[in-house]
Design an enzyme around this catalytic site. Structure first.
Site, PDB file in Angstrom:
ATOM      1  N   GLU A 110      10.408 -24.210  77.890  1.00 52.34           N
ATOM      2  CA  GLU A 110      10.805 -23.158  78.840  1.00 52.34           C
ATOM      3  C   GLU A 110      11.895 -23.680  79.780  1.00 52.34           C
ATOM      4  O   GLU A 110      12.883 -22.988  80.058  1.00 52.34           O
ATOM      5  CB  GLU A 110       9.599 -22.707  79.685  1.00 52.34           C
ATOM      6  CG  GLU A 110       8.452 -22.120  78.892  1.00 52.34           C
ATOM      7  CD  GLU A 110       7.432 -23.175  78.444  1.00 52.34           C
ATOM      8  OE1 GLU A 110       7.845 -24.297  78.094  1.00 52.34           O
ATOM      9  OE2 GLU A 110       6.224 -22.865  78.437  1.00 52.34           O
ATOM     10  N   CYS A 126       2.575 -23.992  80.469  1.00 54.59           N
ATOM     11  CA  CYS A 126       1.577 -24.835  81.127  1.00 54.59           C
ATOM     12  C   CYS A 126       1.546 -24.559  82.628  1.00 54.59           C
ATOM     13  O   CYS A 126       2.523 -24.097  83.216  1.00 54.59           O
ATOM     14  CB  CYS A 126       1.854 -26.311  80.858  1.00 54.59           C
ATOM     15  SG  CYS A 126       3.295 -26.941  81.727  1.00 54.59           S
ATOM     16  N   CYS A 170       5.377 -25.295  83.921  1.00 53.42           N
ATOM     17  CA  CYS A 170       6.367 -24.338  83.402  1.00 53.42           C
ATOM     18  C   CYS A 170       6.213 -22.978  84.067  1.00 53.42           C
ATOM     19  O   CYS A 170       7.183 -22.235  84.196  1.00 53.42           O
ATOM     20  CB  CYS A 170       6.216 -24.198  81.894  1.00 53.42           C
ATOM     21  SG  CYS A 170       6.837 -25.642  81.053  1.00 53.42           S
ATOM     22  N   ALA A 191     -10.558 -52.930  38.718  1.00 49.79           N
ATOM     23  CA  ALA A 191     -11.734 -53.787  38.888  1.00 49.79           C
ATOM     24  C   ALA A 191     -11.362 -55.110  39.566  1.00 49.79           C
ATOM     25  O   ALA A 191     -12.165 -55.688  40.294  1.00 49.79           O
ATOM     26  CB  ALA A 191     -12.378 -54.040  37.528  1.00 49.79           C
ATOM     27  N   GLU A 209      -5.659 -44.521  55.824  1.00 47.26           N
ATOM     28  CA  GLU A 209      -5.135 -44.764  54.472  1.00 47.26           C
ATOM     29  C   GLU A 209      -6.076 -45.600  53.610  1.00 47.26           C
ATOM     30  O   GLU A 209      -5.686 -46.096  52.572  1.00 47.26           O
ATOM     31  CB  GLU A 209      -3.767 -45.444  54.571  1.00 47.26           C
ATOM     32  CG  GLU A 209      -2.702 -44.562  55.182  1.00 47.26           C
ATOM     33  CD  GLU A 209      -1.298 -44.935  54.730  1.00 47.26           C
ATOM     34  OE1 GLU A 209      -1.149 -45.863  53.922  1.00 47.26           O
ATOM     35  OE2 GLU A 209      -0.358 -44.263  55.199  1.00 47.26           O
TER      36      GLU A 209
HETATM   37  N1  LIG Z   1      -5.371 -46.484  46.402  1.00 48.24           N
HETATM   38  C1  LIG Z   1      -5.314 -46.456  47.709  1.00 48.24           C
HETATM   39  O1  LIG Z   1      -4.835 -45.476  48.300  1.00 48.24           O
HETATM   40  C2  LIG Z   1      -5.823 -47.627  48.482  1.00 48.24           C
HETATM   41  C3  LIG Z   1      -5.626 -47.668  49.862  1.00 48.24           C
HETATM   42  C4  LIG Z   1      -6.158 -48.736  50.585  1.00 48.24           C
HETATM   43  C5  LIG Z   1      -6.869 -49.721  49.905  1.00 48.24           C
HETATM   44  N2  LIG Z   1      -7.014 -49.656  48.582  1.00 48.24           N
HETATM   45  C6  LIG Z   1      -7.770 -50.687  47.855  1.00 48.24           C
HETATM   46  O2  LIG Z   1      -9.076 -50.730  48.399  1.00 48.24           O
HETATM   47  C7  LIG Z   1      -9.595 -52.042  48.237  1.00 48.24           C
HETATM   48  C8  LIG Z   1     -10.195 -52.504  49.546  1.00 48.24           C
HETATM   49  O3  LIG Z   1     -11.342 -51.735  49.779  1.00 48.24           O
HETATM   50  P1  LIG Z   1     -12.243 -51.919  51.065  1.00 48.24           P
HETATM   51  O4  LIG Z   1     -13.284 -50.874  51.030  1.00 48.24           O
HETATM   52  O5  LIG Z   1     -12.656 -53.338  51.181  1.00 48.24           O
HETATM   53  O6  LIG Z   1     -11.178 -51.687  52.216  1.00 48.24           O
HETATM   54  P2  LIG Z   1     -11.242 -51.106  53.673  1.00 48.24           P
HETATM   55  O7  LIG Z   1     -12.030 -49.866  53.751  1.00 48.24           O
HETATM   56  O8  LIG Z   1      -9.839 -51.080  54.131  1.00 48.24           O
HETATM   57  O9  LIG Z   1     -11.954 -52.249  54.500  1.00 48.24           O
HETATM   58  C9  LIG Z   1     -13.328 -52.448  54.449  1.00 48.24           C
HETATM   59  C10 LIG Z   1     -13.727 -53.257  55.662  1.00 48.24           C
HETATM   60  O10 LIG Z   1     -13.550 -52.483  56.838  1.00 48.24           O
HETATM   61  C11 LIG Z   1     -14.543 -52.842  57.792  1.00 48.24           C
HETATM   62  N3  LIG Z   1     -15.219 -51.614  58.145  1.00 48.24           N
HETATM   63  C12 LIG Z   1     -14.685 -50.689  58.979  1.00 48.24           C
HETATM   64  N4  LIG Z   1     -15.515 -49.660  59.130  1.00 48.24           N
HETATM   65  C13 LIG Z   1     -16.595 -49.912  58.371  1.00 48.24           C
HETATM   66  C14 LIG Z   1     -17.807 -49.201  58.116  1.00 48.24           C
HETATM   67  N5  LIG Z   1     -18.084 -48.022  58.701  1.00 48.24           N
HETATM   68  N6  LIG Z   1     -18.694 -49.727  57.270  1.00 48.24           N
HETATM   69  C15 LIG Z   1     -18.461 -50.910  56.686  1.00 48.24           C
HETATM   70  N7  LIG Z   1     -17.331 -51.645  56.912  1.00 48.24           N
HETATM   71  C16 LIG Z   1     -16.403 -51.141  57.730  1.00 48.24           C
HETATM   72  C17 LIG Z   1     -15.404 -53.907  57.154  1.00 48.24           C
HETATM   73  O11 LIG Z   1     -14.782 -55.121  57.509  1.00 48.24           O
HETATM   74  P3  LIG Z   1     -15.357 -56.241  58.490  1.00 48.24           P
HETATM   75  O12 LIG Z   1     -16.377 -56.979  57.718  1.00 48.24           O
HETATM   76  O13 LIG Z   1     -14.114 -57.038  58.768  1.00 48.24           O
HETATM   77  O14 LIG Z   1     -15.888 -55.588  59.713  1.00 48.24           O
HETATM   78  C18 LIG Z   1     -15.181 -53.661  55.682  1.00 48.24           C
HETATM   79  O15 LIG Z   1     -15.361 -54.793  54.901  1.00 48.24           O
HETATM   80  C19 LIG Z   1      -8.453 -52.912  47.776  1.00 48.24           C
HETATM   81  O16 LIG Z   1      -8.576 -53.137  46.402  1.00 48.24           O
HETATM   82  C20 LIG Z   1      -7.237 -52.062  48.064  1.00 48.24           C
HETATM   83  O17 LIG Z   1      -6.192 -52.368  47.170  1.00 48.24           O
HETATM   84  C21 LIG Z   1      -6.531 -48.635  47.853  1.00 48.24           C
END
Ligand SMILES: NC(=O)c1ccc[n+]([C@@H]2O[C@H](COP(=O)([O-])OP(=O)(O)OC[C@H]3O[C@@H](n4cnc5c(N)ncnc54)[C@H](OP(=O)(O)O)[C@@H]3O)[C@@H](O)[C@H]2O)c1
Length: 342
Positions: A59, A85, A94, A172, A272
């Site tokens: 505005e 606002c 505004c 895997a 992500e």
């Molecule tokens: N295709 C895709 O779009 C994409 C995107 C991202 C990742 N990836 C793949 O995903 C794989 C990694 O998977 P990820 O599950 O380990 O990754 P993640 O979700 O990024 O990280 C998992 C970690 O986050 C923490 N965390 C945060 N909130 C949590 C909760 N509510 N419960 C449990 N832990 C929690 C824990 O770490 P702490 O022990 O440190 O607390 C846990 O080990 C890789 O292979 C990667 O390449 C793929």
């Protein structure tokens, strides 16, 4: 008379205000807003849009534009995409600017849900300036994320992932480069450039060492979202920490992440991955929108996108609404709003 000088109806002026609003940044704490000021004959006296936090509201920009054109807006009608606002934030109210400028009427498309800033229409009406609410689909769409965030009191959450046809986010052996092709990745970078933050878990940082920057067209965009790492494991030395524009949240409760982001004025965040963090946000009903990039590939093993949502029967499935899809090279982007996310 040129097209620019043609008389506009209020509805046409609102269309124009929406177009102007879209020129503002999608990221940042403020919504995108546009404003057109008409005289009684429908001639445009001034127009403006909000260019981001700390700059003039739409505005005020439109009033300044009218002054720069040498037009007198006394008795004019301000057509604005969001209710003006009534509070002093980084800039003044505004409603005062419109009153002082002598505007005789206001039409707005979206009511302001902000607790501090709302009530502008009532203030104007009490001053003898009728403020008419005229909903407009385009204006609502443009403010959807911001409105959802303001109503929920937490950032708007987009869950983004790349997956195979059989719903795997990685192979895997943990590799996930690259599930999708360059066009899908380019699209994801463009999305990053429009949000305030990108979040992943420590698992993704350790597995992929992502930069978590916005690089549409291969170049770092001017706006870089805050990079957020969720989890307790020390990930020092990884690329995400290359400068100060990153935040660690040592909690497994997604609400703690969202609260920390809200405090930093984050209104939109893209989560992500990986599957653990995505599942946590979905389980807690904290996802507003899904952006799923689906590649025509099969893995047959590897982590699924989401697990453990506590859903036992089909009737309880999380269902998408407002579903859209887009072909990006050989991949498909499916976007949807979640019925239980908000
Ligand atoms: N295709 C895709 O779009 C994409 C995107 C991202 C990742 N990836 C793949 O995903 C794989 C990694 O998977 P990820 O599950 O380990 O990754 P993640 O979700 O990024 O990280 C998992 C970690 O986050 C923490 N965390 C945060 N909130 C949590 C909760 N509510 N419960 C449990 N832990 C929690 C824990 O770490 P702490 O022990 O440190 O607390 C846990 O080990 C890789 O292979 C990667 O390449 C793929």
């Amino acid at each position: 008379m040129s097209d620019a000088d043609a008389a506009l109806t209020i509805a046409q002026a609102m269309d124009r205000a929406v177009d102007l609003a879209a020129l503002g940044p999608a990221h940042g704490p403020n919504p995108r807003v546009g404003c057109v000021i008409l005289n009684a004959d429908g001639a445009v006296l001034g127009e403006g849009w909000h260019r981001g936090a700390g700059t003039a509201h739409a505005e005020v920009a439109a009033i300044a534009d009218a002054r720069a054109r040498g037009t007198d807006i006394t008795g004019g009608t301000a057509v604005v995409t969001l209710e003006p606002c009534s509070h002093t934030g980084r800039t003044g109210p505004c409603v005062d600017a419109l009153t002082e400028a002598g505007v005789a009427a206001v039409t707005y498309a979206v009511a302001d849900p902000g607790q501090a800033s709302s009530g502008g229409a009532d203030v104007l009406t009490s001053r003898g300036i009728p403020a008419i609410h005229a909903p407009h689909e385009g204006a609502t769409a443009l403010t959807h994320r911001w409105l959802t965030a303001m109503r929920a009191g937490r950032p708007y959450v987009i869950a983004k992932w790349a997956a195979t046809l059989d719903g795997r986010m990685a192979a895997a052996d943990g590799t996930s480069f690259w599930i999708t092709g360059p066009q899908a990745r380019e699209h994801a970078h463009a999305v990053r450039a429009q949000v305030d933050a990108i979040a992943v878990g420590t698992g993704t940082v350790l597995a992929d060492d992502p930069q978590l920057s916005a690089r549409p067209g291969g170049e770092e965009s001017e706006h870089q979202p805050l990079r957020v790492v969720i989890g307790r494991t020390d990930t020092a030395g990884r690329r995400v920490w290359r400068d100060l524009h990153a935040l660690a949240v040592a909690s497994h409760d997604p609400r703690d992440t969202l609260a920390a982001l809200w405090e930093r004025e984050v209104r939109t965040v893209v989560v992500e991955g990986g599957p653990t963090v995505l599942s946590a946000f979905l389980r807690e009903g904290l996802v507003d929108e899904v952006n799923a990039y689906i590649a025509p590939a099969l893995l047959g093993a590897g982590p699924s996108v989401v697990e453990g949502l506590g859903i036992e029967t089909m009737a309880d499935a999380l269902r998408g609404q407002d579903v859209n899809f887009q072909l990006l090279g050989a991949d498909i982007l499916v976007t949807a709003h979640l019925s239980r996310g908000f």
